[in-house]
Structure formats: C-alpha cells, structure tokens
Write a protein that holds these residues in place. Structure first.
Motif, PDB file in Angstrom:
ATOM      1  N   PHE A   1       2.826 -22.005  -2.274  1.00 29.24           N
ATOM      2  CA  PHE A   1       3.756 -22.560  -1.290  1.00 29.24           C
ATOM      3  C   PHE A   1       3.632 -24.073  -1.245  1.00 29.24           C
ATOM      4  N   GLN A   2       4.776 -24.775  -1.196  1.00 26.16           N
ATOM      5  CA  GLN A   2       4.748 -26.209  -0.973  1.00 26.16           C
ATOM      6  C   GLN A   2       4.429 -26.536   0.484  1.00 26.16           C
ATOM      7  N   PHE A   3       4.833 -25.695   1.393  1.00 27.03           N
ATOM      8  CA  PHE A   3       4.573 -25.916   2.818  1.00 27.03           C
ATOM      9  C   PHE A   3       3.155 -25.472   3.169  1.00 27.03           C
ATOM     10  N   HIS A   4       2.776 -25.760   4.406  1.00 29.53           N
ATOM     11  CA  HIS A   4       1.432 -25.431   4.902  1.00 29.53           C
ATOM     12  C   HIS A   4       1.507 -24.210   5.820  1.00 29.53           C
ATOM     13  N   PRO A   5       1.166 -23.022   5.360  1.00 27.01           N
ATOM     14  CA  PRO A   5       1.191 -21.859   6.259  1.00 27.01           C
ATOM     15  C   PRO A   5       0.206 -21.997   7.407  1.00 27.01           C
ATOM     16  N   GLU A   6      -0.922 -22.662   7.188  1.00 25.93           N
ATOM     17  CA  GLU A   6      -1.925 -22.796   8.251  1.00 25.93           C
ATOM     18  C   GLU A   6      -1.448 -23.699   9.381  1.00 25.93           C
ATOM     19  N   LYS A   7      -0.356 -24.457   9.160  1.00 24.62           N
ATOM     20  CA  LYS A   7       0.220 -25.321  10.198  1.00 24.62           C
ATOM     21  C   LYS A   7       1.562 -24.791  10.689  1.00 24.62           C
ATOM     22  N   SER A   8       1.912 -23.579  10.284  1.00 22.16           N
ATOM     23  CA  SER A   8       3.255 -23.054  10.548  1.00 22.16           C
ATOM     24  C   SER A   8       3.283 -21.913  11.556  1.00 22.16           C
ATOM     25  N   GLN A   9       2.376 -21.949  12.515  1.00 18.78           N
ATOM     26  CA  GLN A   9       2.359 -21.029  13.633  1.00 18.78           C
ATOM     27  C   GLN A   9       2.344 -19.571  13.163  1.00 18.78           C
ATOM     28  N   ASN A  10       3.023 -18.692  13.896  1.00 21.57           N
ATOM     29  CA  ASN A  10       2.885 -17.255  13.642  1.00 21.57           C
ATOM     30  C   ASN A  10       3.392 -16.824  12.269  1.00 21.57           C
TER      31      ASN A  10
ATOM     32  N   MET B   1       8.454 -34.934   5.808  1.00 20.46           N
ATOM     33  CA  MET B   1       7.454 -34.510   6.788  1.00 20.46           C
ATOM     34  C   MET B   1       8.155 -33.796   7.929  1.00 20.46           C
ATOM     35  N   GLY B   2       7.742 -32.560   8.191  1.00 19.72           N
ATOM     36  CA  GLY B   2       8.304 -31.839   9.327  1.00 19.72           C
ATOM     37  C   GLY B   2       8.668 -30.412   8.993  1.00 19.72           C
ATOM     38  N   TRP B   3       9.451 -29.818   9.887  1.00 19.03           N
ATOM     39  CA  TRP B   3       9.790 -28.403   9.800  1.00 19.03           C
ATOM     40  C   TRP B   3      11.098 -28.193   9.048  1.00 19.03           C
ATOM     41  N   ASN B   4      11.089 -27.245   8.130  1.00 19.50           N
ATOM     42  CA  ASN B   4      12.292 -26.870   7.392  1.00 19.50           C
ATOM     43  C   ASN B   4      12.372 -25.355   7.255  1.00 19.50           C
ATOM     44  N   ARG B   5      13.601 -24.873   7.158  1.00 16.95           N
ATOM     45  CA  ARG B   5      13.796 -23.449   6.915  1.00 16.95           C
ATOM     46  C   ARG B   5      13.511 -23.122   5.445  1.00 16.95           C
ATOM     47  N   VAL B   6      13.023 -21.915   5.217  1.00 18.08           N
ATOM     48  CA  VAL B   6      12.747 -21.428   3.864  1.00 18.08           C
ATOM     49  C   VAL B   6      13.572 -20.176   3.618  1.00 18.08           C
ATOM     50  N   ARG B   7      14.392 -20.218   2.560  1.00 22.74           N
ATOM     51  CA  ARG B   7      15.182 -19.063   2.150  1.00 22.74           C
ATOM     52  C   ARG B   7      14.389 -18.236   1.142  1.00 22.74           C
ATOM     53  N   GLN B   8      14.282 -16.966   1.382  1.00 23.32           N
ATOM     54  CA  GLN B   8      13.591 -16.073   0.459  1.00 23.32           C
ATOM     55  C   GLN B   8      14.551 -15.664  -0.651  1.00 23.32           C
TER      56      GLN B   8
ATOM     57  N   GLN C   1      12.437 -10.413  -3.098  1.00 30.18           N
ATOM     58  CA  GLN C   1      11.446  -9.666  -2.332  1.00 30.18           C
ATOM     59  C   GLN C   1      10.063  -9.821  -2.955  1.00 30.18           C
ATOM     60  N   HIS C   2       9.064  -9.800  -2.089  1.00 29.07           N
ATOM     61  CA  HIS C   2       7.675  -9.911  -2.534  1.00 29.07           C
ATOM     62  C   HIS C   2       6.806  -9.481  -1.361  1.00 29.07           C
ATOM     63  N   PRO C   3       5.668  -8.834  -1.613  1.00 28.53           N
ATOM     64  CA  PRO C   3       4.795  -8.421  -0.507  1.00 28.53           C
ATOM     65  C   PRO C   3       4.338  -9.569   0.386  1.00 28.53           C
ATOM     66  N   ILE C   4       4.312 -10.791  -0.146  1.00 24.67           N
ATOM     67  CA  ILE C   4       3.863 -11.928   0.660  1.00 24.67           C
ATOM     68  C   ILE C   4       4.829 -12.223   1.803  1.00 24.67           C
ATOM     69  N   TRP C   5       6.094 -11.769   1.674  1.00 22.15           N
ATOM     70  CA  TRP C   5       7.097 -12.006   2.717  1.00 22.15           C
ATOM     71  C   TRP C   5       7.111 -10.904   3.777  1.00 22.15           C
ATOM     72  N   ASP C   6       6.301  -9.873   3.649  1.00 23.68           N
ATOM     73  CA  ASP C   6       6.344  -8.766   4.610  1.00 23.68           C
ATOM     74  C   ASP C   6       6.194  -9.277   6.046  1.00 23.68           C
ATOM     75  N   GLY C   7       7.148  -8.931   6.889  1.00 22.39           N
ATOM     76  CA  GLY C   7       7.095  -9.342   8.292  1.00 22.39           C
ATOM     77  C   GLY C   7       7.541 -10.761   8.553  1.00 22.39           C
ATOM     78  N   VAL C   8       7.968 -11.488   7.504  1.00 20.84           N
ATOM     79  CA  VAL C   8       8.430 -12.872   7.661  1.00 20.84           C
ATOM     80  C   VAL C   8       9.950 -12.887   7.560  1.00 20.84           C
ATOM     81  N   PRO C   9      10.658 -13.311   8.585  1.00 22.62           N
ATOM     82  CA  PRO C   9      12.123 -13.313   8.518  1.00 22.62           C
ATOM     83  C   PRO C   9      12.638 -14.357   7.533  1.00 22.62           C
TER      84      PRO C   9
ATOM     85  N   ASP D   1      14.850 -17.411   6.296  1.00 24.13           N
ATOM     86  CA  ASP D   1      15.211 -18.656   6.988  1.00 24.13           C
ATOM     87  C   ASP D   1      14.224 -19.017   8.094  1.00 24.13           C
ATOM     88  N   ALA D   2      12.994 -18.562   7.984  1.00 23.00           N
ATOM     89  CA  ALA D   2      11.966 -18.948   8.957  1.00 23.00           C
ATOM     90  C   ALA D   2      11.579 -20.413   8.740  1.00 23.00           C
TER      91      ALA D   2
END
Length: 212
Positions: free
Chosen positions: A189-198, A128-135, A138-146, A148-149
């Motif tokens: 995604f295993q994580f929750h994008p709706e809870k992951s801010q910007n 439970m909590g925040w973790n970095r995600v390594r891409q 490439q995929h269009p879903i990552w556009d604008g997402v750094p 290790d976010a």
C-alpha cells in the motif's frame, strides 16, 4: 506462536506501526528487528518506511536486509507500506534514478509539480492527507473494507506498475495512480493503514490472518 516481523532499517515510525499490529494481532507475536536471522523465523513480514528509495536501498544493503526481503518474498506473506511499497518495484526515478528490489515489475515516478499560477486550492506535491481508494479487484486483504474508503497518504512519488493485473487499488491526485499492489504472497500500500483509523486496522488484521 505465530509471529509477524517488522523490518527495522532505520526509516519509518515503527512504534505506531508496531502498536497498530499489536492491536489486531490476536495471538500473533509482533517482532521489530533488523536481524536477518530473527526476521526469517517470522511467519510473515512487513516492510515499512518513509523517505527516499535511494536511502532505503542503501540501508537495506548496509544491514544485509535486501537479500532477506528478496528471499522471504518467495515464500512468506509480505506487506509493503509507503516507501516499503515503492522499494518493491524495479526502479525509482528520484535522484537521477536508482534500482530497487524488483518484486513487482515497474517503476516509481514523481507527481508532476503544479503550475506556478492558478487557483489557491491547487494540488501540491507532496501529496499529504486523506484520499479515497478504489478497489480494482477482489482480494482477501479487502475483506470488510468498503470500496472508496478513505486512507491517509504522505508521498511525492507513486508506483507505475508494468503489469495491470498487479494493481489492487487506485486513487486520484493530479492523476489516477496505483496505490495498492498484490501478487502471489505480496501485498503493498502507498497509504499508511496504521494512520487510517478503523479501515486501516481492518487491513492490518486481514494481513495478519491472510493465508495466500
């Protein structure tokens, strides 16, 4: 008007997900429904969820939504979130094992329990909590997402996809595990994008605009 449908089978905080999608949807209508006919009319679908795969599959079957998901997965952009990602695989080890939807080859397995003795800051299950995600590709879903976010996770089980080419991102918790999958018109995604801010809002916006 284009529409994105959130599949409501009674497991998950659909209100927060619906509000997040409405924020990024622009002119796209957001529909929350358990009616197969309504959902099939949507241009793209989201399969959310929290809890266990056994209960998820039971409710999907009870509401006759399991076949809808399989049918829609052949032709519509579809996003799985948390339990919605796990149920997209073939099998989950929980509760003695349960078959799932089989949209991605592979299984879902539990994180190993930490040792009873050790440092006070040892990792615990559930994760439970925040973790970095390594891409990982490439995929269009990552556009604008750094790369290790940070993203927000809540889970005890994780995906073990059979095909390495389907892995879109990984994270670390007791081990390196696949936390994002994609193939054809499916992304999960295993994580929750709706809870992951910007960064999470960017992912949802990318999904709404994605044209596989």
């Amino acid at each position: 008007m284009a529409s994105v449908g959130i599949i409501d089978y009674g497991m998950g905080n659909l209100h927060s997900l619906g509000k997040a999608l409405e924020r990024v949807a622009g002119g796209t209508r957001v529909v929350i429904s358990y009616d197969p006919e309504t959902l099939l009319k949507c241009d793209r679908l989201v399969l959310p969820g929290v809890g266990g795969v056994r209960e998820c599959m039971r409710e999907l079957q009870r509401l006759e939504l399991n076949q809808l998901v399989i049918e829609a997965a052949r032709k519509k952009p579809m996003l799985g979130i948390c339990l919605g990602m796990q149920v997209m695989l073939e099998w989950s080890d929980e509760n003695g094992g349960v078959p799932a939807l089989g949209l991605f080859p592979g299984k879902v397995t539990r994180f190993p329990d930490p040792p009873e003795t050790g440092a006070l800051d040892r990792l615990k299950v559930p994760h439970m909590g925040w973790n970095r995600v390594r891409q990982t590709r490439q995929h269009p879903i990552w556009d604008g997402v750094p790369d290790d976010a940070w993203f927000y996770f809540v889970h005890s089980y994780h995906a073990e996809p059979a095909c390495a080419d389907h892995v879109l991102g990984t994270s670390d918790y007791t081990k390196t595990f696949a936390c994002a999958l994609a193939r054809d018109n499916l992304v999960a995604f295993q994580f929750h994008p709706e809870k992951s801010q910007n960064t999470g809002m960017t992912l949802l916006a990318n999904f709404v605009q994605w044209d596989p």
